[in-house]
Design a protein around this motif. Sequence first.
Motif, short mmCIF file in Angstrom:
data_model
loop_
_atom_site.label_atom_id
_atom_site.label_comp_id
_atom_site.label_asym_id
_atom_site.label_seq_id
_atom_site.Cartn_x
_atom_site.Cartn_y
_atom_site.Cartn_z
N ASN A 248 99.67 -66.01 38.28
CA ASN A 248 98.32 -65.43 38.27
C ASN A 248 98.09 -64.63 36.99
O ASN A 248 98.08 -63.40 37.02
CB ASN A 248 98.14 -64.52 39.49
CG ASN A 248 98.21 -65.28 40.78
OD1 ASN A 248 97.20 -65.82 41.24
ND2 ASN A 248 99.40 -65.36 41.36
N PRO A 249 97.91 -65.33 35.88
CA PRO A 249 97.79 -64.63 34.59
C PRO A 249 96.60 -63.65 34.54
O PRO A 249 96.59 -62.77 33.69
CB PRO A 249 97.57 -65.77 33.59
CG PRO A 249 97.77 -67.04 34.33
CD PRO A 249 97.79 -66.76 35.78
N HIS A 250 95.64 -63.81 35.47
CA HIS A 250 94.48 -62.91 35.46
C HIS A 250 94.77 -61.58 36.15
O HIS A 250 93.92 -60.69 36.16
CB HIS A 250 93.27 -63.59 36.11
CG HIS A 250 93.48 -63.90 37.56
ND1 HIS A 250 94.42 -64.82 37.97
CD2 HIS A 250 92.90 -63.42 38.68
CE1 HIS A 250 94.38 -64.90 39.29
NE2 HIS A 250 93.48 -64.04 39.75
N LEU A 251 95.99 -61.43 36.73
CA LEU A 251 96.32 -60.18 37.41
C LEU A 251 97.33 -59.37 36.61
O LEU A 251 98.22 -59.93 35.98
CB LEU A 251 96.93 -60.46 38.79
CG LEU A 251 96.07 -61.18 39.82
CD1 LEU A 251 96.85 -61.40 41.10
CD2 LEU A 251 94.80 -60.39 40.12
N TYR A 252 97.16 -58.06 36.64
CA TYR A 252 98.13 -57.19 36.01
C TYR A 252 99.39 -57.15 36.87
O TYR A 252 99.31 -57.23 38.10
CB TYR A 252 97.60 -55.75 35.91
CG TYR A 252 96.57 -55.53 34.83
CD1 TYR A 252 96.86 -55.85 33.50
CD2 TYR A 252 95.33 -54.99 35.14
CE1 TYR A 252 95.92 -55.62 32.51
CE2 TYR A 252 94.39 -54.76 34.14
CZ TYR A 252 94.69 -55.09 32.84
OH TYR A 252 93.76 -54.87 31.86
N ASP B 133 99.26 -54.64 39.56
CA ASP B 133 98.44 -55.00 40.71
C ASP B 133 99.21 -55.93 41.65
O ASP B 133 99.12 -55.81 42.87
CB ASP B 133 97.14 -55.68 40.26
CG ASP B 133 96.13 -54.67 39.71
OD1 ASP B 133 96.18 -53.50 40.17
OD2 ASP B 133 95.33 -55.03 38.84
N THR C 93 90.74 -51.28 37.65
CA THR C 93 91.62 -52.35 37.18
C THR C 93 90.82 -53.60 36.87
O THR C 93 89.66 -53.71 37.27
CB THR C 93 92.68 -52.70 38.24
OG1 THR C 93 92.00 -53.12 39.42
CG2 THR C 93 93.55 -51.51 38.56
N LYS C 94 91.47 -54.50 36.19
CA LYS C 94 90.80 -55.76 35.82
C LYS C 94 90.28 -56.50 37.05
O LYS C 94 89.19 -57.07 37.04
CB LYS C 94 91.80 -56.63 35.05
CG LYS C 94 91.22 -57.94 34.56
CD LYS C 94 92.03 -58.56 33.45
CE LYS C 94 93.43 -58.92 33.87
NZ LYS C 94 94.11 -59.76 32.87
N VAL C 95 91.10 -56.46 38.13
CA VAL C 95 90.74 -57.24 39.31
C VAL C 95 89.61 -56.64 40.13
O VAL C 95 88.94 -57.37 40.87
CB VAL C 95 91.96 -57.45 40.23
CG1 VAL C 95 92.90 -58.42 39.58
CG2 VAL C 95 92.64 -56.14 40.52
N ILE D 240 86.40 -58.44 39.81
CA ILE D 240 86.26 -59.76 40.42
C ILE D 240 85.79 -59.67 41.87
O ILE D 240 85.23 -60.60 42.43
CB ILE D 240 87.61 -60.55 40.37
CG1 ILE D 240 88.20 -60.47 38.96
CG2 ILE D 240 87.41 -62.00 40.76
CD1 ILE D 240 89.61 -60.97 38.85
N LEU E 220 90.47 -57.34 45.23
CA LEU E 220 90.21 -58.75 44.97
C LEU E 220 89.24 -59.22 46.05
O LEU E 220 88.96 -58.49 46.99
CB LEU E 220 91.51 -59.54 45.10
CG LEU E 220 92.58 -59.32 44.05
CD1 LEU E 220 93.91 -59.86 44.55
CD2 LEU E 220 92.19 -60.00 42.76
N GLU F 56 90.66 -64.47 47.72
CA GLU F 56 91.82 -64.42 46.83
C GLU F 56 92.95 -63.59 47.44
O GLU F 56 94.13 -63.88 47.23
CB GLU F 56 91.44 -63.86 45.45
CG GLU F 56 92.49 -64.22 44.41
CD GLU F 56 92.10 -63.89 42.97
OE1 GLU F 56 92.93 -64.16 42.10
OE2 GLU F 56 91.00 -63.36 42.74
#
Lengths: 96, 132
Positions: free
Chosen positions: A14-18, A21, B2-4, B7, B50, B54
């Motif tokens: 899952n390259p889109h996740l840190y 995380d 966070t990045k997620v 989403i 998420l 997901e």
Amino acid sequence: MIKSELVQRIADRNPHLYLRDVEKIVNAILDEITNALSRGDRVELRGFGAFSVKHRDARVGRNPRTGAHVSVDEKVVPFFKTGKEMRERLNNGVDG
Amino acid sequence: MTKVTAIAAADELGETSARRMVDGLEELGGQGRTVTRVDLAESVYRCVGLSRKESAALVQMVLNELSDALAEGETVKLSSFGSFVVRSKSERIGRNPKTGIEVPITQRRVLVFKPSSVLKARVNGEAAEDED
């Protein structure tokens, strides 16, 4: 495989996740199972297995070295039963 | 943030709340409820932000990684939770408890879960020890 390797493997997929995380996700799953068991609930994960708790009565045990009697309090122990699909995978498709 | 978390926006709701009502009814019968993938996905959903979809996929992915490693005969150690060990059993003679007839039990691999001391303490309502 240890937890950090599990986290790394999931992160690789899952390259889109840190990474941190993914670590939180793995911990959230394990915590949810732990919390369920501490409530006495059963956790059933079809294909993998089921976690439950078993009650053990108080008993008088012996110190194996000295032979002294010791009382063991009643307690609850976590228990895991392997799922059918997992069992089959371990034995090349044959259900054990 | 966070990045997620970004989403997470859209979500399909309903499924879990309906489930909890059913579980609520079961609890009235005295039995503890059964926690499933849905509940694990829900806690993943709450922890990282998420989408529900997901989160559910990630729960399955974690289980797949565990299964794959174990199917390879690998030991899986999850700190403060427990470890899964694959044991090889040699063939032995078993007995049908009902009929008493002897039957050979073929050699096989079995999966054993050894709970960590932290997990054992937690299910007994004790504070977790620092060792695992």
